[in-house]
Design a protein around this motif. Sequence first.
Motif, PDB file in Angstrom:
ATOM      1  N   THR A 180      -2.238   1.158  -5.946  1.00 60.81           N
ATOM      2  CA  THR A 180      -1.418   1.410  -5.092  1.00 60.81           C
ATOM      3  C   THR A 180      -1.939   2.280  -3.972  1.00 60.81           C
ATOM      4  O   THR A 180      -2.798   3.219  -4.318  1.00 60.81           O
ATOM      5  N   ARG A 181      -1.530   2.162  -3.016  1.00 59.54           N
ATOM      6  CA  ARG A 181      -1.963   2.645  -1.501  1.00 59.54           C
ATOM      7  C   ARG A 181      -0.863   2.858  -0.684  1.00 59.54           C
ATOM      8  O   ARG A 181      -0.101   1.995  -0.455  1.00 59.54           O
ATOM      9  N   PRO A 182      -0.810   4.397  -0.029  1.00 59.07           N
ATOM     10  CA  PRO A 182       0.145   4.486   1.055  1.00 59.07           C
ATOM     11  C   PRO A 182      -0.338   3.891   2.377  1.00 59.07           C
ATOM     12  O   PRO A 182      -1.489   3.549   2.508  1.00 59.07           O
TER      13      PRO A 182
ATOM     14  N   SER B  95       1.414  -2.357  -3.121  1.00 55.30           N
ATOM     15  CA  SER B  95       0.672  -2.350  -4.732  1.00 55.30           C
ATOM     16  C   SER B  95       0.251  -3.758  -4.972  1.00 55.30           C
ATOM     17  O   SER B  95       0.717  -4.537  -4.303  1.00 55.30           O
TER      18      SER B  95
ATOM     19  N   GLN C  31       4.233   2.243   0.902  1.00 52.07           N
ATOM     20  CA  GLN C  31       3.310   2.050  -0.051  1.00 52.07           C
ATOM     21  C   GLN C  31       3.008   0.539  -0.260  1.00 52.07           C
ATOM     22  O   GLN C  31       3.892  -0.241  -0.249  1.00 52.07           O
TER      23      GLN C  31
ATOM     24  N   GLU D  72       5.961   3.304   7.433  1.00 52.75           N
ATOM     25  CA  GLU D  72       5.352   4.078   6.379  1.00 52.75           C
ATOM     26  C   GLU D  72       5.916   3.505   5.055  1.00 52.75           C
ATOM     27  O   GLU D  72       7.004   3.218   4.892  1.00 52.75           O
TER      28      GLU D  72
END
Length: 195
Positions: free
Chosen positions: A151-153, A139, A137, A135
């Motif tokens: 940016t995304r998780p 970028s 993120q 888990e």
Amino acid sequence: MTMRAAFLGLLLLSACAAAPPAPRLYLLEPPQAAPVAPGSGAEAVGVREISLPLYARRLQIAAEDGAGAVSASEDHLWAEEPARAATRLVARRLAMLRGGPVYADPWPQGAAPAIILSLEADRLLGGFGGEARLEGQMSMSCAAARDRIATRPFALRAPAPGADHAGLVAAYGAVLAALAEEAAAALETFGPCPR
């Protein structure tokens, strides 16, 4: 003199018998994947070294028990520095998926990636006979226009195929390969970057 030599020989044999077994070393590898038709003309990507939590950066392979406690064994070690191995695994899988150059940090002299991919893992942990979780993120930014950033998780899971370190290591490789696939999809929607 013969008695003394026999005594020394016996002493050496007993010292060898008491030596602890050598630790087992594991390489971080992706699972075998079916060949994919890579994209064409993809922009060059530079993958920064993956940021891992402290327990995942150690050479001792970390595992979580059913109560949530994290342990690391001196008998089961990574064969190389985990963040570097994870970065290479993701970069190689990403290159296979994209069909364009992908460079692992530090990229070679003369390489000029158009897109910089940074991966920050908040968790890379699994349990024997359970699953591995990754888990964090990601970028993406354009090298020539640093103000263009997305940016995304990510939250990925993979089953551990066995209740031992080898199964857990395979699961770690699988979640990192899945991260490369997720990054490839994210990069498709991000580009192109100005030169």
